[in-house]
Design an enzyme around this catalytic site. Sequence first.
Site, PDB file in Angstrom:
ATOM      1  N   HIS A 284       0.875  -1.181   0.000  1.00 16.21           N
ATOM      2  CA  HIS A 284       0.000   0.000   0.000  1.00 16.21           C
ATOM      3  C   HIS A 284       0.910   1.228   0.000  1.00 16.21           C
ATOM      4  CE1 HIS A 284      -2.779   2.949   1.825  1.00 16.21           C
ATOM      5  NE2 HIS A 284      -3.783   2.133   1.532  1.00 16.21           N
ATOM      6  N   ASP A 361       3.261  -4.627   7.990  1.00 15.06           N
ATOM      7  CA  ASP A 361       2.014  -3.880   7.871  1.00 15.06           C
ATOM      8  C   ASP A 361       0.874  -4.905   8.012  1.00 15.06           C
ATOM      9  OD1 ASP A 361      -0.295  -2.691   6.986  1.00 15.06           O
ATOM     10  OD2 ASP A 361       0.580  -1.796   5.190  1.00 15.06           O
ATOM     11  N   GLN A 364      -4.284  -5.362   6.864  1.00 15.21           N
ATOM     12  CA  GLN A 364      -5.272  -6.288   6.285  1.00 15.21           C
ATOM     13  C   GLN A 364      -5.287  -7.638   6.999  1.00 15.21           C
ATOM     14  OE1 GLN A 364      -7.580  -5.534   4.162  1.00 15.21           O
ATOM     15  NE2 GLN A 364      -6.867  -3.530   3.486  1.00 15.21           N
ATOM     16  N   LYS A 387     -10.234  -0.933  10.467  1.00 15.68           N
ATOM     17  CA  LYS A 387     -10.402  -2.117   9.621  1.00 15.68           C
ATOM     18  C   LYS A 387     -10.771  -3.345  10.451  1.00 15.68           C
ATOM     19  CE  LYS A 387      -7.035  -0.528   6.219  1.00 15.68           C
ATOM     20  NZ  LYS A 387      -7.752  -0.134   5.015  1.00 15.68           N
ATOM     21  N   CYS A 526      -4.652   2.604  -3.654  1.00 15.04           N
ATOM     22  CA  CYS A 526      -3.381   3.036  -3.030  1.00 15.04           C
ATOM     23  C   CYS A 526      -2.294   1.986  -3.243  1.00 15.04           C
ATOM     24  CB  CYS A 526      -3.549   3.312  -1.537  1.00 15.04           C
ATOM     25  SG  CYS A 526      -4.690   4.619  -1.198  1.00 15.04           S
TER      26      CYS A 526
HETATM   27  C1  LIG Z   1      -2.238  -2.908   3.588  1.00 15.64           C
HETATM   28  C2  LIG Z   1      -2.590  -1.534   4.031  1.00 15.64           C
HETATM   29  N1  LIG Z   1      -1.643  -0.773   4.599  1.00 15.64           N
HETATM   30  C3  LIG Z   1      -1.899   0.470   5.032  1.00 15.64           C
HETATM   31  C4  LIG Z   1      -3.139   1.018   4.904  1.00 15.64           C
HETATM   32  C5  LIG Z   1      -3.373   2.417   5.399  1.00 15.64           C
HETATM   33  O1  LIG Z   1      -4.196   2.412   6.520  1.00 15.64           O
HETATM   34  P1  LIG Z   1      -4.688   3.783   7.188  1.00 15.64           P
HETATM   35  O2  LIG Z   1      -5.297   4.576   6.077  1.00 15.64           O
HETATM   36  O3  LIG Z   1      -5.696   3.335   8.190  1.00 15.64           O
HETATM   37  O4  LIG Z   1      -3.508   4.440   7.795  1.00 15.64           O
HETATM   38  C6  LIG Z   1      -4.158   0.287   4.309  1.00 15.64           C
HETATM   39  C7  LIG Z   1      -5.494   0.865   4.123  1.00 15.64           C
HETATM   40  O5  LIG Z   1      -6.214   0.541   3.229  1.00 15.64           O
HETATM   41  C8  LIG Z   1      -3.877  -1.036   3.876  1.00 15.64           C
HETATM   42  O6  LIG Z   1      -4.802  -1.779   3.305  1.00 15.64           O
END
Ligand SMILES: Cc1ncc(COP(=O)(O)O)c(C=O)c1O
Length: 566
Positions: A284, A361, A364, A387, A526
């Site tokens: 992401h 990260d 998900q 999430k 993203c």
């Molecule tokens: C894999 C992953 N990393 C990071 C993020 C970013 O999360 P946040 O917008 O809650 O900071 C997302 C959000 O869709 C994501 O799916």
Amino acid sequence: MNQAGLRVTIDDIREEVADLETPEERIAYLIELGQTVPDLPTQYRTEDYRVVGCQSMVWLVPTLDGSKIHFRGSSDAPMVRGLVAILLAAYSGHKADDFLAFRVNEFFDELKLTSFLTPMRSNGLHSMVQRIQAIARGASLANAPDVTSPKQLTGYRVTLPAIPIDSCRDDFPILSEKLPCGKPWAYLDNAASSQRPSSVIDCMNRVYRTHYANVHRSGHQLAAQTTAAMEEAREAICSWLHADSSSQIIFTPGTTASINLVARSWGDTHLKPGDEIVLTEMEHHSNIVPWQQLAQRTGAQIRWLGVRDDFHLDIESLESILNSRTKLVALTAVSNVLGTINPVRSIVDAAHRVGAKVLVDAAQSVPHGKVSPAEWDADWVVFSGHKMLGPTGIGVLYGKQEILESMPPFLGGGNMIKSVTKAGFVPADLPHRFEAGTGPIVEAIAMKPALEYLMRVGSEAILQHERRLAKRAIEGLSSIRGLRVLGPSIESKTGIVSFVVPGIHSDQIGQYLNASAVAIRVGHHCAMPLHERFGIGVSARASFYFYNTEAEVDAFVAATIRACEL
Ligand SMILES: Cc1ncc(COP(=O)(O)O)c(C=O)c1O
């Protein structure tokens, strides 16, 4: 003498205070009582046993003996040691269930030993009681007669009954909302953000209505209650992650903020020109851009671990990418586009072999309730509350204790210091060192009911249900000519179904589905480098969660087929 080493009993204390008349006499009594508390060996004067929320240093050390819990404890403040003595006399050696039944506030009122305390001291006492009760709750639910580690006793257990998947929809008020035409929404954008059960919404409402105040600072009862609730949520997350200490759980505004914190604090300190950062092509943007910015600041290079045609990481090439210059590997545990579940542990092991640190990260992964930094041996794990049924604006940075301790504060301000003089400042201990300013307090508190709900549904049940729905969706979509699903086979992914249809822009699909009351996401999600890897600009993504139904999948499939026929 009881196991806490105390000679006095509750009845002794009752008798002794009966003759005290003035506040001065009571203060003197507490100080004298404090002197009867046996010395606490230094090995217990650690963050693990420290009671957060006390102005002075207070430690409580539980041990389980059959069904009874014994406590040792101490404080660096003589009068507080007196309060600790009363708590030890009241609780130590009793059964967990008796703890919970004991009306501690009434007892203190009866003794008239607290009415003269300053608000800060009262807050501290409240925090001690909360801590003891949390330990008792953990012990009474542990079902583990051989639990001997004090840490395990503080564990967070969910006692409430399991929630069967087919009865959970009513717990989510938004799922019964309808469009003006009377159609209910099929919410299939869960990878972007989940919905919240009433327990989370009600918790936030309750805090704002009944005991909201700023935390860790003000000296009144409301602040103590809110601080205790926030620290309870931290403890719950700590226990859920199997972390060693709640000081490793740092509240942040979300995954993005957590990654930026590590990049700024650890990255700026450790990286230099020529060092390498390894990212994967399926990250992401949140796990790309902060590292690109770090590379710009430090002169480090970014290297990429590719994604194979089968939508798995190209693990075979990892050894050739890692080398002695690699300082960091940052990867997602689950792709937000492909749903691919990555082999995190083997990547972490390979990175550690060359001396690199690893940030995982888990944005998900948390929706499925299965995140274990210890099993991954990750140096940092980051995720967002929104999430995983929790509020927006709250997330977590977990880190290995020694690494977090070595990191300088990122944001400066209130709450993150021990002291400030004109000459400079001394940062607070973990976790507050990284929690500058007034953070998302109520959001943090509501992480506990979110976590509780998730655990009651169960990670296996969630994943299996998502996969069942994803499989049904993929089978349904297969009648669309040329449709390409982006993602590996169902058993190696979560309930994310991204797809492209030749000649039809994803926007067209998204618009049509919106008009049909089906909420999906279209665009690059993203993850532009990943789309580029597969030679596409955008895709459509349906992401299923445990509260979705087969009827919603069928509505999605039918609307997508119609959208492609336009
Ligand atoms: C894999 C992953 N990393 C990071 C993020 C970013 O999360 P946040 O917008 O809650 O900071 C997302 C959000 O869709 C994501 O799916």
